[in-house]
Structure formats: C-alpha cells, structure tokens
Write an enzyme that holds these catalytic residues in place. Sequence first.
Site, PDB file in Angstrom:
ATOM      1  N   THR A 196    -128.768 106.004  28.242  1.00 24.97           N
ATOM      2  CA  THR A 196    -129.603 105.137  27.481  1.00 24.97           C
ATOM      3  C   THR A 196    -128.608 104.318  26.915  1.00 24.97           C
ATOM      4  O   THR A 196    -127.404 104.244  26.501  1.00 24.97           O
ATOM      5  CB  THR A 196    -129.605 106.001  26.012  1.00 24.97           C
ATOM      6  OG1 THR A 196    -130.926 106.252  26.513  1.00 24.97           O
ATOM      7  CG2 THR A 196    -130.126 105.054  24.815  1.00 24.97           C
ATOM      8  N   GLY A 226    -138.280 110.102  22.954  1.00 21.21           N
ATOM      9  CA  GLY A 226    -137.071 111.221  22.300  1.00 21.21           C
ATOM     10  C   GLY A 226    -136.433 110.261  20.948  1.00 21.21           C
ATOM     11  O   GLY A 226    -137.648 110.065  20.149  1.00 21.21           O
ATOM     12  N   ASP A 227    -135.102 109.971  20.737  1.00 20.45           N
ATOM     13  CA  ASP A 227    -134.127 110.119  19.750  1.00 20.45           C
ATOM     14  C   ASP A 227    -134.452 108.109  19.672  1.00 20.45           C
ATOM     15  O   ASP A 227    -134.584 107.472  19.583  1.00 20.45           O
ATOM     16  CB  ASP A 227    -132.884 109.904  19.597  1.00 20.45           C
ATOM     17  CG  ASP A 227    -132.324 109.832  20.497  1.00 20.45           C
ATOM     18  OD1 ASP A 227    -132.869 110.724  21.898  1.00 20.45           O
ATOM     19  OD2 ASP A 227    -131.617 109.644  20.395  1.00 20.45           O
ATOM     20  N   THR A 247    -127.391 108.543  22.218  1.00 21.45           N
ATOM     21  CA  THR A 247    -127.018 108.724  23.836  1.00 21.45           C
ATOM     22  C   THR A 247    -127.061 110.103  23.519  1.00 21.45           C
ATOM     23  O   THR A 247    -126.820 111.176  22.903  1.00 21.45           O
ATOM     24  CB  THR A 247    -126.497 108.213  24.793  1.00 21.45           C
ATOM     25  OG1 THR A 247    -127.575 108.510  25.656  1.00 21.45           O
ATOM     26  CG2 THR A 247    -124.640 108.816  24.053  1.00 21.45           C
ATOM     27  N   GLY A 250    -132.423 113.522  23.021  1.00 23.26           N
ATOM     28  CA  GLY A 250    -133.185 113.187  21.736  1.00 23.26           C
ATOM     29  C   GLY A 250    -133.558 114.076  20.149  1.00 23.26           C
ATOM     30  O   GLY A 250    -133.104 113.853  19.820  1.00 23.26           O
TER      31      GLY A 250
HETATM   32  C1  SD4 Z   1    -134.326 110.580  24.912  1.00 26.14           C
HETATM   33  N1  SD4 Z   1    -131.827 109.606  24.772  1.00 26.14           N
HETATM   34  O1  SD4 Z   1    -134.863 109.833  25.141  1.00 26.14           O
HETATM   35  C2  SD4 Z   1    -132.998 109.919  25.632  1.00 26.14           C
HETATM   36  C3  SD4 Z   1    -132.163 109.974  26.555  1.00 26.14           C
HETATM   37  C4  SD4 Z   1    -130.333 109.153  26.640  1.00 26.14           C
HETATM   38  O2  SD4 Z   1    -129.327 108.285  28.435  1.00 26.14           O
HETATM   39  O3  SD4 Z   1    -129.651 109.539  26.053  1.00 26.14           O
HETATM   40  N2  SD4 Z   1    -130.705 108.937  28.009  1.00 26.14           N
HETATM   41  O4  SD4 Z   1    -133.912 111.821  24.559  1.00 26.14           O
END
Ligand code: SD4
Length: 335
Positions: A196, A226-227, A247, A250
């Site tokens: 992310t 996610g977050d 990242t 999440g």
């Molecule tokens: C999530 N934080 O959707 C994101 C995933 C992520 O690199 O960091 N991907 O949970």
Amino acid sequence: MKRRNFLKETPLLAGAGLGMAMALSACNDEGTAGEVAHESVAPVSQPPKPIAVATWDVPVAVAKAGEWLDAGKKALDAAIEGAAIEEADVKNTTVGKGGAPDRDGHVTLDACVMDSDGNCGAVLCVENITHVAALARKVMEETPHVMLSGEGAEQFAYAMGFPKENLLTEASKKAWEEWKLKSEYQPVINIENHDTIGMLCMDSNGDIAGVCTTSGAAYKMRGRIGDSPIIGSGLYLDNEIGGAVATGLGEEVVKTVGSFLIVELMRSGKSPQEACEEAIRRIVAKGDRYKDFQVGYLALNKAGEIGAYSIHSGFSYTRYQGGENTNTPADFYAK
Ligand code: SD4
C-alpha cells in the site's frame, strides 16, 4: 491568534513547543543520535526544504511528488500526483490498476486523502477506476461527504470525468486463478502481501498533506475494507504536528487507530520514530498473533523528521528532499 500562526511568528517558542521532543529525542529516521542534535538546533522559523516520503521502495512516485513540491506546488497536489504513478503501474499488484483482486476476482480499490486544513475524503471498494486517490480528493472537494463507497463512488467518478478501466490484468488474473487452486478459499494475509502506498508531503510553506491508496489485502472477502481509506487508521495528519500512514494488515491498524495514535503521540512530545514504535507496541501487546502478520508505520513531523517502524523486517520507506531520493529499511520489532 491561531496556534499555527503563533508558532510561525515566534520562532523561539516554536522551537520550544514543537522542537522540544525532537531536540531531546535520541532517534531519528536513521536511528542515530547525531543528526537529531543537528536538526534540533536548526531554527524552525523557516520550514525545512519540501519533503515527500512514502511507504515502500517507490523512487519514481516519490521523485514525482518531490518534483511538484520543488516547483512550488501544494502538498496535496504533489502527494496525489506521486501516488498516481503507483496507481497506474500494473506491476504494482497492491495498488490501483493491476492490483490483486478479491477472492471472487473483482479488483476493488480504497483510498483517502487529507489536506493541511484538516479536510479529508475517501473512497472505499471502488471498481473500474484507477486513480482513486484523485477520486477521494473529489469527494472531499465536490461533495458534502467524507466517504463514498462501491457503486456510488464509481458513479460519482464517471460524473467527475474519470474513465472506466478494467483493473484486472492478465498477470493478476493468472495469479488469482493459481491461488484459487491451492487455497481453501479463505482470505489469506501474509507478511509479504503488502505494498500500500501511504505518502506524506511537506510543501515549501511547511504545510503537510497525505494520501493512502491500495487494492487492499489480496484475495480478501468481497466488500472487505481495510485501514487504508479510514481517516485515522491508514492516514492521519494535523498540520500543526505532522502526519502518519500505515501499511500491512488493515484490521490490526483499525483496532488501534494507528495513524491517529501516532500523530497524538507526536503532539504529546514523542519523535516520529518513538511514536511509530509505540503504535507497533500497542499491536504486539495484544498477544502472539502479531507473529503472523505485518504492520508498518511511517511518520513525518513539522521539523521534517521521519520515523518508521514495523512488526517484522522487510518494511522500508522512500524519501525525497532537495533532489535526493533514498530508500531506507525500517527498524522492526520481531528481531
Ligand atoms: C489493507 N493496509 O487493506 C492494506 C493492505 C496493505 O499493502 O497495506 N497492502 O489492509
């Protein structure tokens, strides 16, 4: 007088208020003490040179944001422009076009933006639109809302002139088909499965803005968020203090409202590095499950100091300042 103006106009007090923790801190982004002492004595009446910093090894995206900052553009314009590089890169399978699909084969993107006035916008679970960070900005600027999701966000994108695009590349489709054959059709989130892009920019006025953009966890359940598009979790900033992005898994970031926590820890005097470490400690304190997932945080404060920390090794960040572009591995908890 607003505190921000107050600090600008009284450099000595600004040094005491904003810089105290930085001055006392033993950690900077390289984890050494020497540079901190140097940075802490620098006058803070002038903002540092523009900075762009992003999660992971993304030199082209960060250089693009840096180029915009050096040309005098505002922090949010630069961050969105930088993030757009990764959103359009089909080789990045965790952001934008070419992102890994959910377990049913749909690529759904999440993004949010926040500007130096504290405004924010987000889009959740959007299909067929590549530049979701720019779309999140449109939500912020063109609607009375903060978040739009799914079909409504997609319709809004078309109304704003965004093109409809197929985000599932042949390579992502093939990887998904292979995953289906060997998996038990469960959403799997492993330690490597993250890239992310969280980007924080400080412009020539010293104003901070940020972006977080992602295709989320690979092979997630349909509709899962996610977050990354959640203000306070994937991204948070306060232009008086600094900003943070996340990242990794999440769900764990949301449970501890990680980015908000980091900004509040910086407000109470911690350096960006100390704040990121404390936010990771809050997660690992919940029990042994952290051994099976990754979370990484990146923070920037008003003095231009950077902190980064993750649970496991492998997380890094890229920083552009004054024509120099460097990638730095983050320190981590599970040694
Ligand atoms: C999530 N934080 O959707 C994101 C995933 C992520 O690199 O960091 N991907 O949970």
